[in-house]
Design an enzyme around this catalytic site. Sequence first.
Site: not given
Lengths: 348, 348, 348, 348
Positions: A150-151
């Site tokens: 996930g960013c």
Amino acid sequence: MSHTVAVAGASGYAGGELLRLLAGHPEFEVRTVTAHENAGMPVTAVHPHLHSYSGLEFAPTSAETLAGHDVVFLALPHGRSGAIADSLAGIPLIVDCGADHRLTDADQWAAFYGGEFHPPWAYGLPELPLAAGGTQRSALSGARRIAVPGCNVTAITLGLAPGIRDRIVMADDIVAVLAVGTSGAGRSLRTELLASEIHGSAGPYAVGGVHRHVPEIRQNLGAAGARNVTVSFTPVLVPMSRGILATSTARLAPGIRADEVRESWEAAYGHETFVRLLPEGSFPKTADVLGSNLAAIGIAVDEAAGRVVAVTAIDNLVKGTAGAAIQSANLAVGLPETAGLPVNGVAP
Amino acid sequence: MSHTVAVAGASGYAGGELLRLLAGHPEFEVRTVTAHENAGMPVTAVHPHLHSYSGLEFAPTSAETLAGHDVVFLALPHGRSGAIADSLAGIPLIVDCGADHRLTDADQWAAFYGGEFHPPWAYGLPELPLAAGGTQRSALSGARRIAVPGCNVTAITLGLAPGIRDRIVMADDIVAVLAVGTSGAGRSLRTELLASEIHGSAGPYAVGGVHRHVPEIRQNLGAAGARNVTVSFTPVLVPMSRGILATSTARLAPGIRADEVRESWEAAYGHETFVRLLPEGSFPKTADVLGSNLAAIGIAVDEAAGRVVAVTAIDNLVKGTAGAAIQSANLAVGLPETAGLPVNGVAP
Amino acid sequence: MSHTVAVAGASGYAGGELLRLLAGHPEFEVRTVTAHENAGMPVTAVHPHLHSYSGLEFAPTSAETLAGHDVVFLALPHGRSGAIADSLAGIPLIVDCGADHRLTDADQWAAFYGGEFHPPWAYGLPELPLAAGGTQRSALSGARRIAVPGCNVTAITLGLAPGIRDRIVMADDIVAVLAVGTSGAGRSLRTELLASEIHGSAGPYAVGGVHRHVPEIRQNLGAAGARNVTVSFTPVLVPMSRGILATSTARLAPGIRADEVRESWEAAYGHETFVRLLPEGSFPKTADVLGSNLAAIGIAVDEAAGRVVAVTAIDNLVKGTAGAAIQSANLAVGLPETAGLPVNGVAP
Amino acid sequence: MSHTVAVAGASGYAGGELLRLLAGHPEFEVRTVTAHENAGMPVTAVHPHLHSYSGLEFAPTSAETLAGHDVVFLALPHGRSGAIADSLAGIPLIVDCGADHRLTDADQWAAFYGGEFHPPWAYGLPELPLAAGGTQRSALSGARRIAVPGCNVTAITLGLAPGIRDRIVMADDIVAVLAVGTSGAGRSLRTELLASEIHGSAGPYAVGGVHRHVPEIRQNLGAAGARNVTVSFTPVLVPMSRGILATSTARLAPGIRADEVRESWEAAYGHETFVRLLPEGSFPKTADVLGSNLAAIGIAVDEAAGRVVAVTAIDNLVKGTAGAAIQSANLAVGLPETAGLPVNGVAP
């Protein structure tokens, strides 16, 4: 020898960024791009910035259209990747930009996502320093199934992992607040993502520990050596399209002096191409890394507060998603890790 | 009966906002506006949005031009207010938007600002709940010299003070990260404030405990009852002109249950006009308060992290500066506290 | 065989963009970068997004530091390029991003710029269709001195030149209004370029025919075949860093039917890599070309108004400056015209 | 004596702005606010910036809920106002912010809007100078049904009408290009209005004479005295929430000297509160009028191009919609025209 590539779910922002980066990749050759609602449309009708894809249309997303490629990148909503992955058994390499194969703990999946749990794939954060020694890179070489982080998770993890591994900072009371651009929310038709609502305004979401990235952060810092990780994580939407500026703080471990802090980060990242530790007193802004695969990190010791502050800037669509996917795929198939990945940002 | 007003240093953003708000005030009548470099210029040449000041010119900033008014608002750089204040002994009410008279501790002044220390004036944050009971409002009624709080300080203080006073949260490990608009940095010709540098980018400044607002936050939370305050404070410049979105977290005090938290904030702010506690699960964005004198606050308890998260939105130029100045002046001269102060934001 | 390159004036935005693009160029190798005020500083201190230049410092801008390179790119303020060019006689190829060698008419130079007139160099707009047949490209092959067009000029010229050349539209009453990003104004410390002044606001400059790009537009449309060119040109600064969106209109020539218009543009640009004519009914936005060397053009015929409307989007720093410089240099030295130049934009 | 007010369609941006302005109006008292989809919701859930409406909920939009008020403001999509207006015969004053009652020509309505034609109401642009002498103001005094002008129309009309009336400029080849903020498109869930699409980008829409505001512009300039009006009108969406910056150009009439131009505009607007003609050489930006009811206009004569350039800045939601509605309503009921309307902008 080049590898044929399909990108599934390519009408969203992550998919578009995969196409942009793959267009400049020396060894990955995009043959098929698929979409759900936009199947049958020209790629440039959805992504008018992708001039090099003129003439190509979206195919429907299905096992049939994705079959026969050397590499398949999945840029699908969570829940969808897991479902389709089972039908792609023959694909040599699948890289999932979604969440379905990130978490190792089924209970955490149930608590934060819900729906069917899928077993974890090799985690695509090559630079993650591991408690066991070395980095996560070793798990990616030759991998056939990769889960892209996930960013927000990438920004926080890279910011704090060296100090966690080296017991310079403590993991039991981490606080991270992130200024995030709107593209992280995807191309979703929601009122709160309209330009009129976002211009000139900053506002948080998922406040109070409910964001789905929380368990993944804990998982990563656990891999770096932390026993009990607690993290207060608040993302703040700010008026920009791209970028994450993560301010992550952790308490200085007992007995650690301020002048011992920096070398931990230097040791972890001194040889990394895509992680740049800024000089003492310098901190990144997101424009520094826009469009590039870099994570730029600045660290400070706040002795009065007893905390280390790590500020990390990434482009959520590149190092936060599509760039990480390609970097990991490069490792998996034995290409140079940096192939096709920009190191310079687009600024101003 | 109206009060004659002079605004000193009115060519900056804080001064301009004082003029904007005072133009709609029923009892304060602006007679004189002064500036340093812009003396002699029409007000509308510097502030083309202030159409109602057509025909008025900036006078030079001096004891002579400011003399004879009932109220003088100072919007000068720190160090300048203290110097000129001594020569304005006859002015019934002086309200200083700068830092010179905020801190009570000369050592803290020396450590964070330097230069001559000036004794503190009545602190202009009426809603601040005090350990001794009541609010800071009582110190402002009839005051003759008022120091307006720092904008970041107001956002953090209002966010956490109720829980500090009621021993719901602990003050010894506060972490606050603020998304701030560029007007807080003033009309300064610095490369990093150019639009080209700011557009589409978020970046921190004054990282690691060195921001000048740190001692003032500690002072306020001390007034609310905290013994040992430590605060890790990081401001992040984001691409908007106005607004502060403060995410302030403090550890839950031992033995406090999540359901006991909210009532502390409700008790502190339930009757306040300019502090709005949002319903459970709601959080403010800065657009909600743009142009208004409101502080909008949302709180959440992150039980896993053991922290209370308070998100506060203010307009740095209004509740953060000019609005606070007028609100305090209203109290000082016995006007209704709300006179001339907007409660609705300008959105979208 | 690669060409050694120096970039003079590389601390500004145009210079930075040259460095960004040259870093990805297969045959141009940056050996020297120079600056005036920033001489001696690391490149990454001024351009923190140019990570690949870590370790390189700015040399002073002088005949000595620029000597000995195959190609010198000048990104200097107008008036400075002309002065230094004389001392660089031995450089095989000089490409000037400034205005000093654009105009062919000394009177126009005197009227709009003033100061010493320098003779024109080969004009770096390869796709410009010429009245004489062919394109400006032919003048660039083998050129030793090249003048890069003004960014606004490029947008307007490319928008209208095909119809001018083919006598589809008339040049005697052109009206062009451009939405332009702030980077076009350079890294100048001017109050009106501060982020606080630009956010959420649009405003014009150089209104009423006084902009320096006016004579250059006339010169280009003259080269395309127009006798008497008059152009009302108004640039409007809007809140974005990069990009020009030019809305250029010209009156339909007598006797031309609406359905005859489009083929003129198709004929001119159908084979161009860097000019993309959008399908009927489609118009570009600047994000479509951000970071790329493309000009995207949409045209419409407004029969009721008797005008053709050409909407052109370019990135002012790429096709408007640095990309045009490299494209022209490629032609000059015999490389593929497209070498090192991105065709895909960075979006969202 | 105050007037009771209902606002229909108050959950959109125009409706929200009516509520914001009416909250500060001395004589209009909002009793009822209605909405379609949001009926039953608190006003502050939809408009979190409208703190003064806490406790009020949206009623459904119907003849019943609107009945019994002195003034009804309609902020409904076009086609809806006309339909409901018939059922509100007993309301003393109805002010329609939509298009249904603007056009006098049924054919133009059919060509640009379609659907049922409704007869025109008194046109709410008080400052419009009329060929017959005087201004449109006279038609509004005592009016019972008022149509508020389109926002782009107001900007162009005010920019050019004085010169048209005085035959200083010609109306037969007007070109207008507008930089417009996103709020003009309303709170519509359309992909192209997402923040990620709008940030850092400018792009046109309704190119080529198809925008619905075209016939209304012609109608207004006809009222100012033009015989044959042709207008090439292109709106360009730029990254800001509010504001219109209209660059409108018209050819100088034969025999008119440049020094005769300015006095026409001065004569028309010299005594207007809400139209500000800027000094020679000055031009407005939209931030100058944000949140205010002002139109700020700068004019220049481009002698080489033979055109007058009028640059007009308005806030599309205030002078472009809600402010115009209230200004006209003030006139209709005999209040001071300026009641409740801000003249100062909110900047920076």
